[in-house]
Design a protein around this motif. Structure first.
Motif, PDB file in Angstrom:
ATOM      1  N   THR A 194      18.204  57.737 -10.875  1.00  0.00           N
ATOM      2  CA  THR A 194      18.092  57.463 -12.314  1.00  0.00           C
ATOM      3  C   THR A 194      17.322  58.558 -13.068  1.00  0.00           C
ATOM      4  OG1 THR A 194      16.222  56.012 -11.864  1.00  0.00           O
ATOM      5  CG2 THR A 194      18.365  54.952 -12.195  1.00  0.00           C
ATOM      6  N   PHE A 195      16.170  58.987 -12.570  1.00  0.00           N
ATOM      7  CA  PHE A 195      15.358  60.006 -13.256  1.00  0.00           C
ATOM      8  C   PHE A 195      14.817  61.007 -12.242  1.00  0.00           C
ATOM      9  CE2 PHE A 195      15.205  56.642 -16.389  1.00  0.00           C
ATOM     10  CZ  PHE A 195      15.225  57.332 -17.597  1.00  0.00           C
ATOM     11  N   ASN A 196      15.063  62.278 -12.495  1.00  0.00           N
ATOM     12  CA  ASN A 196      14.512  63.304 -11.610  1.00  0.00           C
ATOM     13  C   ASN A 196      12.997  63.413 -11.778  1.00  0.00           C
ATOM     14  OD1 ASN A 196      14.868  65.734  -9.837  1.00  0.00           O
ATOM     15  ND2 ASN A 196      13.870  66.707 -11.587  1.00  0.00           N
ATOM     16  N   GLU A 197      12.291  63.467 -10.655  1.00  0.00           N
ATOM     17  CA  GLU A 197      10.834  63.675 -10.645  1.00  0.00           C
ATOM     18  C   GLU A 197      10.159  62.926 -11.798  1.00  0.00           C
ATOM     19  OE1 GLU A 197      10.032  67.910 -10.362  1.00  0.00           O
ATOM     20  OE2 GLU A 197      10.269  67.829  -8.205  1.00  0.00           O
ATOM     21  N   ILE A 198      10.403  61.633 -11.825  1.00  0.00           N
ATOM     22  CA  ILE A 198       9.917  60.812 -12.950  1.00  0.00           C
ATOM     23  C   ILE A 198       8.401  60.942 -13.105  1.00  0.00           C
ATOM     24  CG2 ILE A 198       9.790  58.690 -11.529  1.00  0.00           C
ATOM     25  CD1 ILE A 198      10.830  57.170 -14.041  1.00  0.00           C
ATOM     26  N   ASN A 199       7.702  61.131 -11.998  1.00  0.00           N
ATOM     27  CA  ASN A 199       6.228  61.162 -12.059  1.00  0.00           C
ATOM     28  C   ASN A 199       5.679  62.416 -12.746  1.00  0.00           C
ATOM     29  OD1 ASN A 199       7.341  62.385  -9.730  1.00  0.00           O
ATOM     30  ND2 ASN A 199       5.377  62.394  -8.685  1.00  0.00           N
ATOM     31  N   VAL A 228      11.745  51.035 -17.512  1.00  0.00           N
ATOM     32  CA  VAL A 228      12.613  49.954 -17.999  1.00  0.00           C
ATOM     33  C   VAL A 228      14.061  50.455 -18.052  1.00  0.00           C
ATOM     34  CG1 VAL A 228      13.090  48.377 -19.921  1.00  0.00           C
ATOM     35  CG2 VAL A 228      10.734  48.899 -19.306  1.00  0.00           C
ATOM     36  N   ALA A 229      14.237  51.676 -18.544  1.00  0.00           N
ATOM     37  CA  ALA A 229      15.585  52.252 -18.615  1.00  0.00           C
ATOM     38  C   ALA A 229      16.184  52.332 -17.215  1.00  0.00           C
ATOM     39  CB  ALA A 229      15.523  53.637 -19.249  1.00  0.00           C
ATOM     40  N   SER A 230      15.395  52.764 -16.266  1.00  0.00           N
ATOM     41  CA  SER A 230      15.872  52.891 -14.887  1.00  0.00           C
ATOM     42  C   SER A 230      16.237  51.509 -14.328  1.00  0.00           C
ATOM     43  CB  SER A 230      14.776  53.539 -14.030  1.00  0.00           C
ATOM     44  OG  SER A 230      15.122  53.499 -12.675  1.00  0.00           O
ATOM     45  N   ALA A 231      15.375  50.534 -14.554  1.00  0.00           N
ATOM     46  CA  ALA A 231      15.615  49.184 -14.016  1.00  0.00           C
ATOM     47  C   ALA A 231      16.888  48.581 -14.611  1.00  0.00           C
ATOM     48  CB  ALA A 231      14.416  48.289 -14.301  1.00  0.00           C
ATOM     49  N   LYS A 232      17.103  48.815 -15.906  1.00  0.00           N
ATOM     50  CA  LYS A 232      18.326  48.289 -16.534  1.00  0.00           C
ATOM     51  C   LYS A 232      19.542  49.007 -15.960  1.00  0.00           C
ATOM     52  CE  LYS A 232      16.856  46.528 -20.986  1.00  0.00           C
ATOM     53  NZ  LYS A 232      17.100  46.549 -22.412  1.00  0.00           N
ATOM     54  N   ALA A 233      19.434  50.308 -15.792  1.00  0.00           N
ATOM     55  CA  ALA A 233      20.559  51.086 -15.258  1.00  0.00           C
ATOM     56  C   ALA A 233      20.887  50.621 -13.836  1.00  0.00           C
ATOM     57  CB  ALA A 233      20.217  52.572 -15.271  1.00  0.00           C
ATOM     58  N   VAL A 234      19.860  50.371 -13.041  1.00  0.00           N
ATOM     59  CA  VAL A 234      20.102  49.933 -11.652  1.00  0.00           C
ATOM     60  C   VAL A 234      20.910  48.625 -11.661  1.00  0.00           C
ATOM     61  CG1 VAL A 234      18.981  49.005  -9.584  1.00  0.00           C
ATOM     62  CG2 VAL A 234      18.072  51.072 -10.657  1.00  0.00           C
TER      63      VAL A 234
END
Ligand code: BG6
Length: 489
Positions: A194-199, A228-234
């Motif tokens: 969902t997101f590269n290197e989110i941290n 939240v965006a990642s969780a919704k996408a998952v």
């Protein structure tokens, strides 16, 4: 030799660092398109026109001045505009990956190629078809695509008009983009990040107050919206195709205390919590960890988090943990030790390690340490989706490139993965970073080369863009053929 039979060997790139064609095919600009080149010692600048029409330069974390507009300046060179022109040459590149025997290729989809401004109701069909062609080409060679949905390239329009990820509205815009990817490429793509290197949105913890508190407020808020965006996408990804394996992606640094002073031991633990675990605890376990409260208090942040958000986080946990691994960092509460930089991180010099020309440490043992630690914490399948050595290469007159240092680097890291698997880690894949030379994210240089494939282009875009096989190309091909058995290699 412990690598499982179906282990996913391959390589990784990202759209903004490889594709080029920044204003072709209906693509809109991204922040990387107004970012100049830099070096190890000089930063990349983001360019703009101020309210009086004068050109201006700002560093990544500086605010855009009031009334200014991001702009491409005539007398500046922007390395991501051309990159390695993979947009036009993907067939040639994929054929080379296939020649090495890749089982997987990690790449990203440029958000602004699908949604040029990020706000459109309907995606840009030319962009959709481009990636469909790329995925089909990969499938032709039985190469599994591993797709990063967001790799540092939010559409510029969203940065300018919405203040980027500081704005809650980005959640829905990202989710629309992600949903389009899942729907359009169902059956072609199974592995997603969902997101590269989110941290990286979490500023480096410092003890001297040199990082202003507003940066933590912004960073942690942006992270919340991205969680939240990642969780919704998952959830959507699973609904569209239950076969989808969707992962988080963490910038993995192995932190060590520089001394045995108990203060250093504690500081090191906090570093792991704040820089490494904070994001993946949320993405893998579905809720904020206990120590989050300590962090929020320490940085005096006040976050916009709703009950609905927390419900989404619970429902949208990822299927696998993926991370980049380049190096370890020593951290300390003591002053006076030699400082070093690194991949979006800094620390003090470790006398037991070698450092690259760009000052990054090489620490294969840290990879085993990291893998075992993470697997024990989450017990989810893991992939190392970036690893490699950024180094100078020389193209010889006969078209060869001799890079024994790169082979040595990979050999030791592959041994570390082997050990981790033997010790019980469910490691399912390995994609080396910049398997073909790409523009460096940190410095914008192309001469910081990671690839098995040399691309004839320099930091100012001069060159034929022809591709050449380095010595490491033939070596990695054998590694894959032998499924990681390094005997005689
Ligand atoms: C990671 C990024 O930070 O490291 C990549 O996900 C990046 O985009 C890679 O290219 C190597 O960093 P750099 O600065 O050497 O390109």
């Amino acid at each position: 030799m412990a690598f499982p039979k179906n282990f996913l060997w391959g390589g990784a790139t990202a759209a903004n660092q490889a594709e080029g064609a920044w204003n072709e095919g209906g693509r809109g600009p991204a922040l990387t398109d107004v970012t100049t080149g830099g070096t190890k010692d000089t930063p990349r600048y983001i360019t703009f026109i101020d309210k009086d029409g004068k050109p201006g330069f700002k560093k990544k974390h500086d605010k855009l001045p009031e009334g200014a507009k991001y702009a491409v300046l005539k007398d500046q060179y922007y390395p991501n505009h051309l990159a390695i022109d993979q947009y036009h040459r993907y067939k040639e590149d994929i054929a080379l990956f296939a020649e090495m025997g890749f089982k997987v290729y990690r790449m990203s989809i440029s958000w602004s190629r699908l949604y040029p401004k990020g706000i459109e109701e309907v995606p840009n069909q030319e962009g959709i078809e481009h990636y469909r062609d790329v995925f089909k080409e990969l499938r032709k060679y039985n190469i599994e695509p591993l797709v990063t949905i967001w790799h540092f390239d939010t559409p510029l329009y969203l940065e300018e008009e919405f203040d980027g990820w500081n704005n809650r509205k980005l959640i829905d815009l990202y989710v629309r983009f992600a949903e389009t990817c899942f729907r359009e490429y169902k059956g072609l793509v199974k592995y997603w990040l969902t997101f590269n290197e989110i941290n990286n949105s979490m500023p480096q913890p410092v003890r001297d107050g040199s990082t202003p508190l507003w940066r933590y407020q912004e960073g942690l808020q942006q992270l919340h919206y991205q969680f939240v965006a990642s969780a919704k996408a998952v959830q959507i990804g699973h609904r569209i195709d239950p076969e989808n394996m969707i992962g988080c992606m963490i910038c993995g640094i192995c932190y060590y205390p520089a001394t045995c002073d108990p203060k250093d031991i504690l500081w090191n633990r906090h570093m792991w919590e704040e820089k490494i675990f904070y994001c993946s605890d949320v993405q893998c376990k579905g809720s904020y960890p206990t120590y989050a409260k300590r962090m929020w208090k320490k940085y005096n942040v006040n976050l916009d988090i709703t009950e609905e958000d927390l419900e989404e986080l619970k429902k949208g946990t990822v299927d696998m943990y993926t991370f980049s691994y380049y190096m370890s960092q020593n951290v300390t509460t003591h002053d006076g030790m030699e400082k070093v930089g690194g991949n979006m991180s800094s620390g003090t010099k470790n006398p037991y390690l070698q450092y690259s020309d760009w000052g990054w440490s090489t620490d294969p043992s840290g990879l085993d340490y990291y893998l075992e630690m993470i697997y024990d914490r989450y017990e989810k399948p893991i992939m190392v989706v970036e690893n490699g050595l950024g180094a100078f290469d020389t193209l010889e007159e006969d078209g060869t490139v001799h890079d024994p240092f790169r082979i040595d680097y990979f050999r030791e890291h592959i041994k570390a993965m082997d050990l981790a698997i033997e010790n019980g880690v469910d490691l399912i894949g390995y994609t080396t970073w910049g398997c073909i030379d790409v523009v460096s994210a940190g410095t914008g240089e192309i001469r910081k080369r990671y690839g098995f494939i040399y691309v004839d282009v320099d930091d100012l875009g001069n060159g034929t863009l022809n591709r050449y096989r380095k010595d490491s190309f033939y070596w990695y091909k054998k590694v894959i053929e032998n499924n990681g058995n390094l005997e005689n290699l």
